[in-house]
Design a protein around this motif. Sequence first.
Motif, short mmCIF file in Angstrom:
data_model
loop_
_atom_site.label_atom_id
_atom_site.label_comp_id
_atom_site.label_asym_id
_atom_site.label_seq_id
_atom_site.Cartn_x
_atom_site.Cartn_y
_atom_site.Cartn_z
N ALA A 87 -144.73 27.37 37.22
CA ALA A 87 -144.38 28.20 38.38
C ALA A 87 -143.65 27.33 39.40
CB ALA A 87 -145.64 28.78 39.00
N ARG A 88 -142.60 27.84 39.95
CA ARG A 88 -141.84 27.10 40.96
C ARG A 88 -142.59 27.13 42.28
NH1 ARG A 88 -135.57 28.85 40.22
NH2 ARG A 88 -135.28 27.84 38.22
N PRO A 89 -142.52 26.02 43.03
CA PRO A 89 -143.15 26.04 44.36
C PRO A 89 -142.36 26.96 45.28
CG PRO A 89 -141.94 24.00 44.03
CD PRO A 89 -141.92 24.74 42.72
N PRO A 90 -143.01 27.49 46.28
CA PRO A 90 -142.29 28.37 47.21
C PRO A 90 -141.20 27.59 47.94
CG PRO A 90 -144.46 27.85 48.06
CD PRO A 90 -144.39 27.29 46.68
N PRO A 91 -140.11 28.23 48.33
CA PRO A 91 -139.04 27.52 49.04
C PRO A 91 -139.54 27.01 50.39
CG PRO A 91 -138.65 29.88 49.06
CD PRO A 91 -139.82 29.65 48.16
N LYS A 92 -138.99 25.87 50.79
CA LYS A 92 -139.38 25.29 52.07
C LYS A 92 -138.85 26.14 53.21
CE LYS A 92 -139.59 20.57 50.47
NZ LYS A 92 -139.10 19.22 50.59
N LYS A 93 -139.70 26.35 54.18
CA LYS A 93 -139.30 27.15 55.33
C LYS A 93 -138.72 26.24 56.40
CE LYS A 93 -142.66 30.80 54.66
NZ LYS A 93 -143.76 31.53 55.26
N ARG A 94 -137.67 26.69 57.03
CA ARG A 94 -137.08 25.93 58.12
C ARG A 94 -137.86 26.23 59.39
NH1 ARG A 94 -130.83 26.15 58.33
NH2 ARG A 94 -131.10 23.99 58.81
N LEU A 95 -138.09 25.19 60.16
CA LEU A 95 -138.79 25.38 61.42
C LEU A 95 -137.87 26.05 62.43
CD1 LEU A 95 -140.62 21.98 61.71
CD2 LEU A 95 -141.54 24.15 60.96
N ARG A 96 -138.41 27.00 63.12
CA ARG A 96 -137.64 27.69 64.15
C ARG A 96 -137.76 26.94 65.45
NH1 ARG A 96 -139.34 33.70 64.43
NH2 ARG A 96 -139.97 33.38 62.30
N ARG A 97 -136.66 26.75 66.14
CA ARG A 97 -136.70 26.10 67.45
C ARG A 97 -137.08 27.11 68.50
NH1 ARG A 97 -132.21 21.62 68.52
NH2 ARG A 97 -133.15 20.09 67.17
#
Length: 115
Positions: A23-33
């Motif tokens: 299973a692929r890991p979930p995509p990395k989320k970008r931090l919101r400024r």
Amino acid sequence: MDAAAAAAAEGGGGAKAAPKTRARPPPKKRLRRDKNSDDDDDDGDARPRTAKQQKTKSRPNHKPNITARLFKWLMEHQHEPYPSEEEKKDMAGDTGLTMNQINDWFINARRRYLK
């Protein structure tokens, strides 16, 4: 048991099982400024800034009396410009700088002044 079930149980013939995949890991989320953040002067312009346009934060130099104390030690010990740990602790106590700041100052000073 019928022939197809028997063949599947033995591992031969019939429908082949699909290969196991990870299973692929979930995509990395970008931090919101935070929109109210003071560290960014975003005027709503989507164009990237050039190096000249980017603001750099100024950093203060050490106070002149601190620099003079460290520079005096450096000039007196030009032949061996590496203070011992005990000397660094004394300088840190006298000047109020951390040991890391003392180490960094001497690294930079040896590069600048003792060429």
